[in-house]
Design a protein around this motif. Structure first.
Motif, PDB file in Angstrom:
ATOM      1  N   TYR A  95       0.448  -1.242  -0.131  1.00  8.29           N
ATOM      2  CA  TYR A  95       0.142  -0.184  -0.380  1.00  8.29           C
ATOM      3  C   TYR A  95       1.291   1.486   0.195  1.00  8.29           C
ATOM      4  O   TYR A  95       1.901   1.391   0.891  1.00  8.29           O
ATOM      5  N   GLY A  96       0.485   2.561  -0.131  1.00  5.57           N
ATOM      6  CA  GLY A  96       0.572   3.282  -1.030  1.00  5.57           C
ATOM      7  C   GLY A  96      -0.245   4.534  -1.619  1.00  5.57           C
ATOM      8  O   GLY A  96      -0.520   3.823  -2.859  1.00  5.57           O
ATOM      9  N   PRO A  97       0.333   5.737  -2.234  1.00  6.17           N
ATOM     10  CA  PRO A  97       0.090   6.245  -3.038  1.00  6.17           C
ATOM     11  C   PRO A  97      -0.060   5.847  -3.880  1.00  6.17           C
ATOM     12  O   PRO A  97       0.477   5.184  -4.704  1.00  6.17           O
ATOM     13  N   SER A  98      -0.891   6.515  -5.262  1.00  3.38           N
ATOM     14  CA  SER A  98      -1.002   5.978  -6.687  1.00  3.38           C
ATOM     15  C   SER A  98       1.217   6.099  -7.091  1.00  3.38           C
ATOM     16  O   SER A  98       1.496   7.490  -7.174  1.00  3.38           O
ATOM     17  N   GLY A  99       1.382   5.790  -8.248  1.00  2.14           N
ATOM     18  CA  GLY A  99       2.505   6.077  -9.085  1.00  2.14           C
ATOM     19  C   GLY A  99       3.414   5.748  -8.222  1.00  2.14           C
ATOM     20  O   GLY A  99       4.566   6.090  -8.719  1.00  2.14           O
ATOM     21  N   THR A 100       3.656   5.174  -6.868  1.00  2.00           N
ATOM     22  CA  THR A 100       4.362   4.733  -6.572  1.00  2.00           C
ATOM     23  C   THR A 100       5.427   3.577  -6.140  1.00  2.00           C
ATOM     24  O   THR A 100       6.304   2.949  -5.786  1.00  2.00           O
ATOM     25  N   GLY A 101       5.220   2.876  -7.752  1.00  2.00           N
ATOM     26  CA  GLY A 101       6.337   1.080  -7.865  1.00  2.00           C
ATOM     27  C   GLY A 101       5.421  -0.044  -7.424  1.00  2.00           C
ATOM     28  O   GLY A 101       5.889  -1.053  -7.298  1.00  2.00           O
ATOM     29  N   LYS A 102       4.364   0.458  -6.659  1.00  2.00           N
ATOM     30  CA  LYS A 102       3.471  -1.215  -6.029  1.00  2.00           C
ATOM     31  C   LYS A 102       3.377  -2.684  -7.282  1.00  2.00           C
ATOM     32  O   LYS A 102       3.930  -3.373  -6.857  1.00  2.00           O
ATOM     33  N   SER A 103       2.726  -1.904  -8.138  1.00  2.00           N
ATOM     34  CA  SER A 103       2.124  -2.903  -9.289  1.00  2.00           C
ATOM     35  C   SER A 103       3.819  -3.346  -9.657  1.00  2.00           C
ATOM     36  O   SER A 103       3.956  -4.717  -9.939  1.00  2.00           O
ATOM     37  N   PRO A 137      -4.500   2.953   3.063  1.00  2.00           N
ATOM     38  CA  PRO A 137      -3.446   3.012   4.210  1.00  2.00           C
ATOM     39  C   PRO A 137      -4.536   2.387   5.509  1.00  2.00           C
ATOM     40  O   PRO A 137      -4.074   1.303   6.202  1.00  2.00           O
ATOM     41  N   ARG A 138      -5.683   2.296   4.998  1.00  2.00           N
ATOM     42  CA  ARG A 138      -7.400   2.044   6.396  1.00  2.00           C
ATOM     43  C   ARG A 138      -7.714   0.742   5.590  1.00  2.00           C
ATOM     44  O   ARG A 138      -8.620   0.551   5.939  1.00  2.00           O
ATOM     45  N   PHE A 139      -7.273   0.323   4.521  1.00  2.00           N
ATOM     46  CA  PHE A 139      -7.392  -1.047   3.788  1.00  2.00           C
ATOM     47  C   PHE A 139      -8.026  -2.628   4.725  1.00  2.00           C
ATOM     48  O   PHE A 139      -9.017  -2.436   4.443  1.00  2.00           O
ATOM     49  N   MET A 140      -7.370  -2.324   5.765  1.00  2.00           N
ATOM     50  CA  MET A 140      -7.594  -3.976   7.078  1.00  2.00           C
ATOM     51  C   MET A 140      -8.319  -3.476   7.791  1.00  2.00           C
ATOM     52  O   MET A 140      -9.188  -4.470   8.054  1.00  2.00           O
ATOM     53  N   GLN A 141      -8.380  -2.058   7.525  1.00  2.00           N
ATOM     54  CA  GLN A 141      -9.638  -1.530   9.084  1.00  2.00           C
ATOM     55  C   GLN A 141     -11.684  -1.761   8.295  1.00  2.00           C
ATOM     56  O   GLN A 141     -12.484  -1.876   9.246  1.00  2.00           O
ATOM     57  N   ASN A 142     -11.368  -2.231   7.090  1.00  2.00           N
ATOM     58  CA  ASN A 142     -12.928  -2.599   6.478  1.00  2.00           C
ATOM     59  C   ASN A 142     -12.903  -3.845   6.258  1.00  2.00           C
ATOM     60  O   ASN A 142     -13.897  -4.467   5.395  1.00  2.00           O
ATOM     61  N   LEU A 143     -12.087  -4.641   6.345  1.00  2.00           N
ATOM     62  CA  LEU A 143     -12.474  -6.229   6.694  1.00  2.00           C
ATOM     63  C   LEU A 143     -13.061  -6.160   7.603  1.00  2.00           C
ATOM     64  O   LEU A 143     -12.256  -6.371   8.524  1.00  2.00           O
ATOM     65  N   ASP A 144     -13.629  -7.665   7.151  1.00  2.00           N
ATOM     66  CA  ASP A 144     -14.501  -9.011   8.383  1.00  2.00           C
ATOM     67  C   ASP A 144     -13.336  -9.267   8.807  1.00  2.00           C
ATOM     68  O   ASP A 144     -12.573  -8.929   8.540  1.00  2.00           O
ATOM     69  N   GLU A 152      -5.986  -2.598  -7.434  1.00  2.00           N
ATOM     70  CA  GLU A 152      -6.547  -2.065  -6.409  1.00  2.00           C
ATOM     71  C   GLU A 152      -7.474  -2.799  -5.987  1.00  2.00           C
ATOM     72  O   GLU A 152      -9.007  -2.503  -6.710  1.00  2.00           O
ATOM     73  N   ILE A 153      -7.339  -3.517  -5.177  1.00  2.00           N
ATOM     74  CA  ILE A 153      -8.168  -3.807  -4.233  1.00  2.00           C
ATOM     75  C   ILE A 153      -9.376  -3.211  -3.424  1.00  2.00           C
ATOM     76  O   ILE A 153     -10.464  -4.377  -3.735  1.00  2.00           O
ATOM     77  N   ASP A 154      -9.179  -2.395  -3.024  1.00  2.00           N
ATOM     78  CA  ASP A 154     -10.662  -1.177  -2.833  1.00  2.00           C
ATOM     79  C   ASP A 154     -11.332  -0.852  -3.642  1.00  2.00           C
ATOM     80  O   ASP A 154     -12.405  -0.832  -3.164  1.00  2.00           O
ATOM     81  N   LEU A 155     -11.093  -1.010  -4.522  1.00  2.00           N
ATOM     82  CA  LEU A 155     -12.110  -0.508  -5.778  1.00  2.00           C
ATOM     83  C   LEU A 155     -13.376  -1.820  -6.285  1.00  2.00           C
ATOM     84  O   LEU A 155     -14.266  -1.677  -6.630  1.00  2.00           O
ATOM     85  N   LEU A 156     -12.427  -2.996  -5.910  1.00  2.00           N
ATOM     86  CA  LEU A 156     -13.824  -4.092  -5.813  1.00  2.00           C
ATOM     87  C   LEU A 156     -14.712  -3.766  -4.307  1.00  2.00           C
ATOM     88  O   LEU A 156     -14.886  -5.515  -3.213  1.00  2.00           O
TER      89      LEU A 156
END
Length: 448
Positions: A73-81, A213-220, A167-171
């Motif tokens: 995780y991190g901002p767009s265009g920072t090399g993740k993919s 960065p808060r992605f894990m907080q939204n998981l079941d 971009e899993i947060d968009l699903l």
């Protein structure tokens, strides 16, 4: 016969011009500047820690063991993919050379609308990698049947699999209310539990990529416990890192066609926009495309600035798609008030912009809406990230008004809106609109 000769001549002329364009291009290998290109490891810059971490996490796949799940995780265009794809490409090569049945399955969740669609995309991808039939129809069968087919393909053809969910947060899926479980939560639970439950014979690891960065907080809770990833954090690139990235891709161009200031300027402009490497590379490529269009044999700084303006116009156009005529008129009235102001105002008072709006609807023969409607339209423009606003008081007893500031260049907003056929007549009344704008601005400040 004459028509046939003329058609043949025209055909030859088109072919000659197309071939000439290829021969005279400033590019040698334009593919190096395409955003989805998997690049060589020697072109990776400023991501040593992240690269080391991901290599250490994925290495067990070459030793017959299961890699951990990962969250990048991190901002767009920072090399993740970029990093995860580059490492997986190398692992794939090494595994194949060892005779291991290793596979990488990738989907971009931005284009997936539901949990069912995500599963089908995984089936498609797995079937293509394994060289087998998909085996299930896209519709007409349950999601569980598709998921079973996915597990079947993996079990029969691969011993170790890494599933990359970009971009899993968009699903989000179809949720009736905000408290419903997002689709990505269910998907992560199913994939991360597949090996443990014996649904797949081999090892399965999931690498999820997100800007949030808060992605894990939204998981079941069950999904969070089952997924339990190793975190890899990506920060913004600075201008020096962006320069280094572009220098390692300058061989996309022919020798000696880049003006000396091209790379520093492209990097500096992208660094201002949150350090996004994608935008730096995109700017670097578009500058060359503009030079080709203008049949120039060199790429100059003015091509970079032109590319930046085009990129802003494209982004603005995307943001404005679907806006009604009245919303566009409200935005246009505010933007021309900024562009034509002789006082060089950074923020445009709503009172001024609404008066200009009233003039515009008159000359364009469009129904006039109330001031409250104008303010409502501009509030919507703010939600689209086109403007920001703040309230201002004009002194005791004079009330409060809103002031609007454009996030991007207001001149670009004006030019973009004028491409709409419903507003093109306003383009021919520039001098008149300018005089109205400044009269209203003068009235506003002299009356304060």
């Amino acid at each position: 016969m004459a028509d046939d000769d003329n058609q043949h001549s025209t055909s030859q002329s088109i072919k000659a011009r197309l071939q000439e364009g290829n021969q005279n291009s400033v590019f040698r290998n334009k593919g190096l500047l395409e955003l989805d290109t998997v690049i060589d490891e020697d072109r990776i810059v400023g991501r040593d820690d992240q690269l080391d971490n991901i290599i250490s996490y994925i290495r067990p796949a070459l030793q017959g063991n299961r890699p951990p799940n990962m969250l990048l995780y991190g901002p767009s265009g920072t090399g993740k993919s970029l990093i995860i794809n580059a490492v997986c490409e190398q692992v794939l090569e090494l595994a194949n050379s060892q005779g291991d049945r290793f596979g990488v399955i990738k989907i971009n969740c931005q284009t997936v609308s539901s949990h069912d669609r995500a599963i089908y995309r995984l089936v498609e991808n797995a079937a293509q990698k394994a060289g087998v039939d998909i085996g299930v129809p896209e519709s007409g069968v349950s999601t569980d049947q598709k998921l079973n087919r996915f597990y079947e393909i993996l079990s029969n053809n691969l011993d170790s699999i890494i599933i990359i969910l970009d971009e899993i947060d968009l699903l989000l899926g179809r949720r009736r209310n905000p408290d419903d479980e997002p689709a990505y939560s269910k998907l992560l639970y199913q994939l991360s539990r597949a090996s443990h439950l014996g649904r797949i014979g081999g090892h399965v690891s999931v690498a999820a990529i997100t800007n949030d960065p808060r992605f894990m907080q939204n998981l079941d809770g069950r999904a969070e416990s089952s997924f339990n990833p190793q975190d890899v954090i990506f920060s913004d690139y600075d201008a020096d890192q962006l320069q280094a990235i572009l220098k390692r891709r300058k061989d996309a161009y022919q020798d000696d066609v880049l003006n000396g200031g091209i790379i520093p300027l492209s990097a500096a402009l992208a660094a201002q926009d949150h350090g996004d490497a994608r935008k730096a590379i995109d700017l670097f490529r578009k500058a060359g495309e503009i030079a080709d269009r203008e049949t120039e044999d060199m790429v100059h700084e003015n091509h970079v600035r032109h590319a930046q303006k085009e990129a802003r116009r494209d982004r603005t156009l995307t943001q404005m798609q679907g806006l009604s005529t009245q919303k566009k008129l409200s935005l246009y009235a505010t933007a021309v008030s900024s562009v034509y102001s002789q006082r060089n105002l950074d923020a445009i008072p709503s009172t001024v912009a609404y008066r200009v709006y009233q003039f515009l609807v008159d000359i364009l023969d469009v129904e006039e809406k109330s001031r409250e409607s104008y303010l409502r339209y501009m509030n919507e423009a703010e939600t689209y990230n086109l403007v920001t606003s703040q309230k201002r008081g004009r002194g005791f007893g004079s009330g409060v008004h809103k002031e609007y500031t454009f996030i991007d260049d207001s001149e670009v907003v004006v030019e973009t809106l004028e491409t709409d056929f419903r507003l093109e007549d306003a383009k021919h009344e520039g001098d008149l609109i300018k005089s109205v704008v400044n009269a209203q601005i003068n009235n506003f400040f002299e009356g304060s």
